[in-house]
Design a protein around this motif. Sequence first.
Motif, mmCIF file in Angstrom:
data_model
loop_
_atom_site.group_PDB
_atom_site.id
_atom_site.type_symbol
_atom_site.label_atom_id
_atom_site.label_comp_id
_atom_site.label_asym_id
_atom_site.label_seq_id
_atom_site.Cartn_x
_atom_site.Cartn_y
_atom_site.Cartn_z
ATOM 1 N N MET A 1 0.825 -1.195 0.000
ATOM 2 C CA MET A 1 0.000 0.000 0.000
ATOM 3 C C MET A 1 0.863 1.251 0.000
ATOM 4 S SD MET A 1 -3.089 0.964 -0.134
ATOM 5 C CE MET A 1 -4.035 2.428 0.186
ATOM 6 N N LYS A 2 1.897 1.225 0.820
ATOM 7 C CA LYS A 2 2.788 2.367 0.874
ATOM 8 C C LYS A 2 3.499 2.559 -0.443
ATOM 9 C CE LYS A 2 3.681 2.108 5.869
ATOM 10 N NZ LYS A 2 4.737 1.959 6.943
ATOM 11 N N ALA A 3 3.799 1.468 -1.095
ATOM 12 C CA ALA A 3 4.491 1.557 -2.383
ATOM 13 C C ALA A 3 3.616 2.195 -3.415
ATOM 14 C CB ALA A 3 4.919 0.146 -2.834
ATOM 15 N N LEU A 4 2.320 1.910 -3.396
ATOM 16 C CA LEU A 4 1.369 2.499 -4.360
ATOM 17 C C LEU A 4 1.264 3.989 -4.159
ATOM 18 C CD1 LEU A 4 -0.690 2.159 -6.590
ATOM 19 C CD2 LEU A 4 -2.435 1.638 -4.831
ATOM 20 N N VAL A 5 1.184 4.429 -2.924
ATOM 21 C CA VAL A 5 1.088 5.864 -2.640
ATOM 22 C C VAL A 5 2.346 6.560 -3.101
ATOM 23 C CG1 VAL A 5 0.917 7.569 -0.784
ATOM 24 C CG2 VAL A 5 -0.529 5.524 -0.731
ATOM 25 N N PHE A 6 3.488 5.882 -2.917
ATOM 26 C CA PHE A 6 4.764 6.468 -3.315
ATOM 27 C C PHE A 6 4.827 6.638 -4.811
ATOM 28 C CE2 PHE A 6 9.123 5.812 -4.783
ATOM 29 C CZ PHE A 6 9.764 6.871 -4.198
ATOM 30 N N LEU A 7 4.326 5.674 -5.550
ATOM 31 C CA LEU A 7 4.367 5.759 -7.004
ATOM 32 C C LEU A 7 3.463 6.877 -7.508
ATOM 33 C CD1 LEU A 7 4.322 1.965 -7.968
ATOM 34 C CD2 LEU A 7 6.253 3.559 -8.134
ATOM 35 N N LEU A 8 2.311 7.077 -6.894
ATOM 36 C CA LEU A 8 1.411 8.140 -7.315
ATOM 37 C C LEU A 8 2.018 9.502 -7.068
ATOM 38 C CD1 LEU A 8 -2.059 6.802 -6.073
ATOM 39 C CD2 LEU A 8 -1.261 6.980 -8.448
ATOM 40 N N VAL A 9 2.691 9.685 -5.927
ATOM 41 C CA VAL A 9 3.322 10.966 -5.620
ATOM 42 C C VAL A 9 4.439 11.246 -6.594
ATOM 43 C CG1 VAL A 9 4.663 12.224 -3.879
ATOM 44 C CG2 VAL A 9 2.632 10.896 -3.199
ATOM 45 N N LEU A 10 5.197 10.172 -6.926
ATOM 46 C CA LEU A 10 6.315 10.328 -7.843
ATOM 47 C C LEU A 10 5.835 10.706 -9.230
ATOM 48 C CD1 LEU A 10 9.356 10.083 -8.456
ATOM 49 C CD2 LEU A 10 8.969 7.618 -8.884
ATOM 50 N N ALA A 11 4.731 10.134 -9.660
ATOM 51 C CA ALA A 11 4.190 10.445 -10.988
ATOM 52 C C ALA A 11 3.751 11.895 -11.060
ATOM 53 C CB ALA A 11 3.029 9.494 -11.305
ATOM 54 N N ASN A 12 3.162 12.379 -10.033
ATOM 55 C CA ASN A 12 2.720 13.777 -10.016
ATOM 56 C C ASN A 12 3.915 14.724 -10.065
ATOM 57 O OD1 ASN A 12 -0.047 13.253 -9.977
ATOM 58 N ND2 ASN A 12 -0.128 13.098 -7.762
ATOM 59 N N LEU A 13 4.972 14.397 -9.351
ATOM 60 C CA LEU A 13 6.163 15.253 -9.354
ATOM 61 C C LEU A 13 6.793 15.289 -10.723
ATOM 62 C CD1 LEU A 13 7.731 14.257 -5.877
ATOM 63 C CD2 LEU A 13 6.621 16.430 -6.499
ATOM 64 N N LEU A 14 6.858 14.145 -11.380
ATOM 65 C CA LEU A 14 7.430 14.104 -12.710
ATOM 66 C C LEU A 14 6.603 14.898 -13.706
ATOM 67 C CD1 LEU A 14 8.580 10.329 -12.871
ATOM 68 C CD2 LEU A 14 10.047 12.338 -12.657
ATOM 69 N N PHE A 15 5.343 14.782 -13.622
ATOM 70 C CA PHE A 15 4.467 15.537 -14.539
ATOM 71 C C PHE A 15 4.612 17.036 -14.322
ATOM 72 C CE2 PHE A 15 0.431 17.605 -15.507
ATOM 73 C CZ PHE A 15 0.316 17.277 -16.866
ATOM 74 N N TYR A 16 4.723 17.482 -13.095
ATOM 75 C CA TYR A 16 4.905 18.894 -12.795
ATOM 76 C C TYR A 16 6.225 19.399 -13.347
ATOM 77 C CZ TYR A 16 5.682 23.184 -10.175
ATOM 78 O OH TYR A 16 5.962 24.485 -9.837
ATOM 79 N N ALA A 17 7.272 18.605 -13.173
ATOM 80 C CA ALA A 17 8.587 19.018 -13.648
ATOM 81 C C ALA A 17 8.607 19.124 -15.151
ATOM 82 C CB ALA A 17 9.649 18.019 -13.159
ATOM 83 N N PHE A 18 7.934 18.193 -15.838
ATOM 84 C CA PHE A 18 7.897 18.239 -17.290
ATOM 85 C C PHE A 18 7.135 19.471 -17.765
ATOM 86 C CE2 PHE A 18 5.694 17.245 -21.226
ATOM 87 C CZ PHE A 18 6.777 16.963 -22.060
ATOM 88 N N SER A 19 5.997 19.776 -17.077
ATOM 89 C CA SER A 19 5.202 20.930 -17.489
ATOM 90 C C SER A 19 5.951 22.216 -17.254
ATOM 91 C CB SER A 19 3.866 20.946 -16.715
ATOM 92 O OG SER A 19 3.140 19.790 -17.000
ATOM 93 N N ALA A 20 6.779 22.291 -16.207
ATOM 94 C CA ALA A 20 7.494 23.520 -15.880
ATOM 95 C C ALA A 20 8.760 23.700 -16.699
ATOM 96 C CB ALA A 20 7.840 23.532 -14.382
ATOM 97 N N GLY A 21 9.127 22.720 -17.494
ATOM 98 C CA GLY A 21 10.269 22.839 -18.376
ATOM 99 C C GLY A 21 11.588 22.460 -17.743
ATOM 100 N N TYR A 22 11.521 21.731 -16.699
ATOM 101 C CA TYR A 22 12.765 21.331 -16.072
ATOM 102 C C TYR A 22 13.496 20.322 -16.934
ATOM 103 C CZ TYR A 22 11.345 23.766 -11.838
ATOM 104 O OH TYR A 22 10.968 24.719 -10.938
ATOM 105 N N PHE A 23 12.853 19.690 -17.806
ATOM 106 C CA PHE A 23 13.496 18.729 -18.686
ATOM 107 C C PHE A 23 13.857 19.344 -20.021
ATOM 108 C CE2 PHE A 23 10.903 16.128 -15.836
ATOM 109 C CZ PHE A 23 11.878 15.283 -15.285
ATOM 110 N N GLY A 24 13.734 20.776 -20.208
ATOM 111 C CA GLY A 24 14.110 21.454 -21.451
ATOM 112 C C GLY A 24 12.921 21.935 -22.216
ATOM 113 N N ARG A 25 13.059 23.064 -23.078
ATOM 114 C CA ARG A 25 11.952 23.657 -23.855
ATOM 115 C C ARG A 25 12.361 23.655 -25.313
ATOM 116 N NH1 ARG A 25 8.200 26.483 -20.994
ATOM 117 N NH2 ARG A 25 8.648 26.807 -18.747
#
Length: 242
Positions: A1-25
Amino acid sequence: MKALVFLLVLANLLFYAFSAGYFGRPENPDAGRLEQQVEPDKMRLVSHGEAPPASKKPVEPAPVAPVDVAPAPEVAPVPAPAPAPAPVIEKICLRWESLPVADANRLSARIDEKFAGFKQVKRAVAAEGAGWWVYIPPLPGKDEAEKKAGELRQFGVTDYFIIQEAGPSRFAISLGVFSSEKGGQERLAELKAKGVRSAKLNVRPGKESLITLEANGPATDKAALSKAALAIVPKAPAVDCK
């Protein structure tokens, strides 16, 4: 259960970083916008830096001048045709003179039966030597006759007499006998002028009176009526009334 919550939080962080251009524009910043356009081929350029023209004011139709319509002329009512005048019927008057009462009555009845369009007039005439009588009709008794005689005296009438003989004229009061109808009428008028209202004029009693009969009606029946009358009174032909 803890692993599932961790994966969801990680996915949200990655999506935010991609939208903000941390991975390049990409080099063209508008490239991303092009990719976000919906059906760009349907867009149409209206003007280059100019405001679009104001919409044209709808053209109102020119007012139509009212047209005076002349009222329809009044048509006078056609009068109904006048009724045809009634045909004029020529009238005649026939007279039979000096008829005995019985013959006059039979002729009068025949006219009523066969010639209803004729109106009749009868007049009594005195037989030869009969004369005319002015009188007050018979009273119930002697006392009443005497009382009436007293009233005559009060009116200034003294030439009278009470009939005492038995018969239909008993207790009548005679006021004069005359040879002609004219004389009797003059005497009657004199009595009326004095106030005597009950006096009468008639053929002298005791003598048979005669009748004059007149008939007024359509001229078309003259010949037929004259012929019918001769069958009843052959000695008294009809004459025209004067």
